[in-house]
Design an enzyme around this catalytic site. Structure first.
Site, PDB file in Angstrom:
ATOM      1  N   HIS A  75      72.643  62.737  30.918  1.00 46.85           N
ATOM      2  CA  HIS A  75      73.819  62.510  30.057  1.00 46.85           C
ATOM      3  C   HIS A  75      75.049  62.125  30.887  1.00 46.85           C
ATOM      4  CE1 HIS A  75      72.243  63.741  26.034  1.00 46.85           C
ATOM      5  NE2 HIS A  75      71.327  64.304  26.804  1.00 46.85           N
ATOM      6  N   THR A  76      74.801  61.597  32.070  1.00 51.92           N
ATOM      7  CA  THR A  76      75.907  61.068  32.878  1.00 51.92           C
ATOM      8  C   THR A  76      76.046  59.562  32.682  1.00 51.92           C
ATOM      9  OG1 THR A  76      74.289  61.010  34.669  1.00 51.92           O
ATOM     10  CG2 THR A  76      75.896  62.795  34.730  1.00 51.92           C
TER      11      THR A  76
ATOM     12  N   ASP B 158      67.291  53.600  31.856  1.00 51.90           N
ATOM     13  CA  ASP B 158      65.837  53.455  31.763  1.00 51.90           C
ATOM     14  C   ASP B 158      65.376  52.068  32.182  1.00 51.90           C
ATOM     15  OD1 ASP B 158      66.175  55.934  30.754  1.00 51.90           O
ATOM     16  OD2 ASP B 158      65.740  55.411  28.675  1.00 51.90           O
TER      17      ASP B 158
END
Ligand code: ADP
Ligand code: MG
Length: 394
Positions: free
Chosen positions: A46-47, A184
């Site tokens: 979540h960075t 990703d």
């Protein structure tokens, strides 16, 4: 509500087998075969949307696509997974949100290329992937990255890897409707064998960092809990909103710009929940930087404590873990793993456990036993190693 996913797909095919199956399905030989890997995030959760740092790597599980371009704008898609049969669509009629089922991923890629004024003809596509679905290993991005690699080459678009990253993100955000970042795709398209991808999500710069668990006598275990809690989407959106609020109230463009030393100030300014969300992101960014330093200085054996601290931060401050992930992490740790954390967006999916090779079986057995005792669905446990990024196979 907790949903248990269907059994994983394990029917990986050799790519020459894939070309033959393509011919069987579509009555013609493919123009080529491409692969793109799934990914595991070593640390940095979540960075990404806070313009911070992440450290994923491409894994030795891949989506392979055999493709042949057509003369018209028809797309025909078939996967070896599931029983959906051939899905048809017309590239002249793509509108955001119009993709159904898994077709939205390849169609989103075609749509994003169209947005860049790249002419994409119709195509036939056969997909075969051994990246487990919904396990937090980005099976969906593996598809997108394989498809964009193929279309980039076959159409002569000539996009660089960085542009393909942004195009797949545009497809996800604009066509699929998922507000995802660039981590990703960066791992899948820019990964390299034996290396983790140290990515700065602000300027997209990448540094390939050696990650050699074997040299340290370790294996990296993935524990797929097979659960996906139904509040995942809402949870993701609310975490993003908290981060934006925290940055605004602290007067910084993004949480990336807040240093650990400023957390005392943040505690005075922010309400308790927002503060804890902010503290996770700020400390997690610092942990990514520290992990990169430790890997260089002491190798894979020196990052266990950072993985543990990351999990505690996600469990207590960001509150995105769940009982299954906590049990996987705690059991792995008490049975010999030198560090463990949940990985991916949270609320289910997978944990990773950095484990001495000699204790691998003990950790596997203990996690399986603890899940059975808790009445949870049996987890899927396997090792991953950093593998090459997307490429053409044939
Ligand atoms: P993750 O990317 O973490 O695995 P997602 O929910 O984002 O989870 O993506 C999973 C989706 O990707 C599936 O629901 C399906 O639509 C698609 N998908 C992944 N692998 C395959 C496959 N082999 N065949 C068809 N669709 C697939
Ligand atoms: Mg996905």
């Amino acid at each position: 509500m907790t949903r248990t996913r269907a059994a994983d797909h394990t029917g990986g095919q050799l790519h020459n087998g894939l070309a033959a199956r393509f011919e069987e399905a579509f009555g013609t030989v493919p123009d080529g075969v491409w692969q793109a890997p799934g990914r595991v995030n070593l640390i940095g959760e979540h960075t990404d949307y806070n313009e911070g740092f992440v450290l994923p790597f491409a894994i030795d599980k891949t989506a392979k696509v055999a493709i042949r371009l057509r003369d018209d704008s028809t797309v025909r898609l078939l996967s070896t997974y599931g029983e959906q049969g051939v899905v048809e669509a017309d590239l002249a009629e793509l509108t955001p949100g119009s993709g159904k089922g898994w077709s939205k991923y390849p169609l989103g890629v075609a749509w994003a290329l169209q947005q860049r004024n790249i002419t994409v003809p119709g195509f036939e596509l056969l997909l075969d992937s051994d990246v487990p679905l919904g396990a937090g290993l980005s099976s969906s991005h593996a598809i997108e990255c394989a498809v964009i690699s193929a279309l980039n080459e076959l159409t002569g678009a000539g996009l660089a890897a960085e542009d393909m990253v942004l195009a797949t993100q545009q497809g996800e955000n604009g066509f699929v409707g998922a507000p995802t970042g660039i981590m990703d795709q960066s791992a899948s398209l820019r990964g390299s064998k034996g290396k983790a991808v140290f990515l700065d999500c602000r300027d997209q710069s990448v540094q390939l960092v050696p990650f050699d668990a074997e040299a340290a006598g370790l294996v990296l275990l993935v524990i797929d809990t097979k659960v996906s809690h139904s509040h995942a989407d809402g949870g993701y959106a609310s975490r993003r909103a908290s981060c934006e609020l925290g940055a605004r109230l602290m007067g910084v463009p993004a949480l990336r710009d807040l240093a650990v030393e400023q957390l005392d100030d943040a505690a005075r300014v922010l309400d308790d929940v927002t503060f804890r969300r902010v503290r996770h992101v700020v400390t997690e960014n610092a942990r990514v930087l520290e992990t990169v330093e430790q890997l260089a200085a002491g190798g894979a054996g020196s990052i266990g404590g950072l993985l543990d601290a990351s999990h505690v931060s996600m469990r207590d401050d960001f509150e995105i873990s769940c009982p299954e992930l906590d049990l996987a992490v705690d059991t792995a740790r008490t049975n010999g793993a030198i560090g463990a954390r949940m990985t991916g967006g949270g609320f289910g999916g997978s944990a990773i456990a950095l484990t001495p090779a000699g204790l691998e079986q003990q950790v596997r057995d203990a996690v399986e036993r603890s899940f059975a005792e808790a009445g949870y669905t049996a987890p899927d446990i396997f090792t991953v190693t950093p593998a090459a990024g997307a490429s053409r196979l044939a």
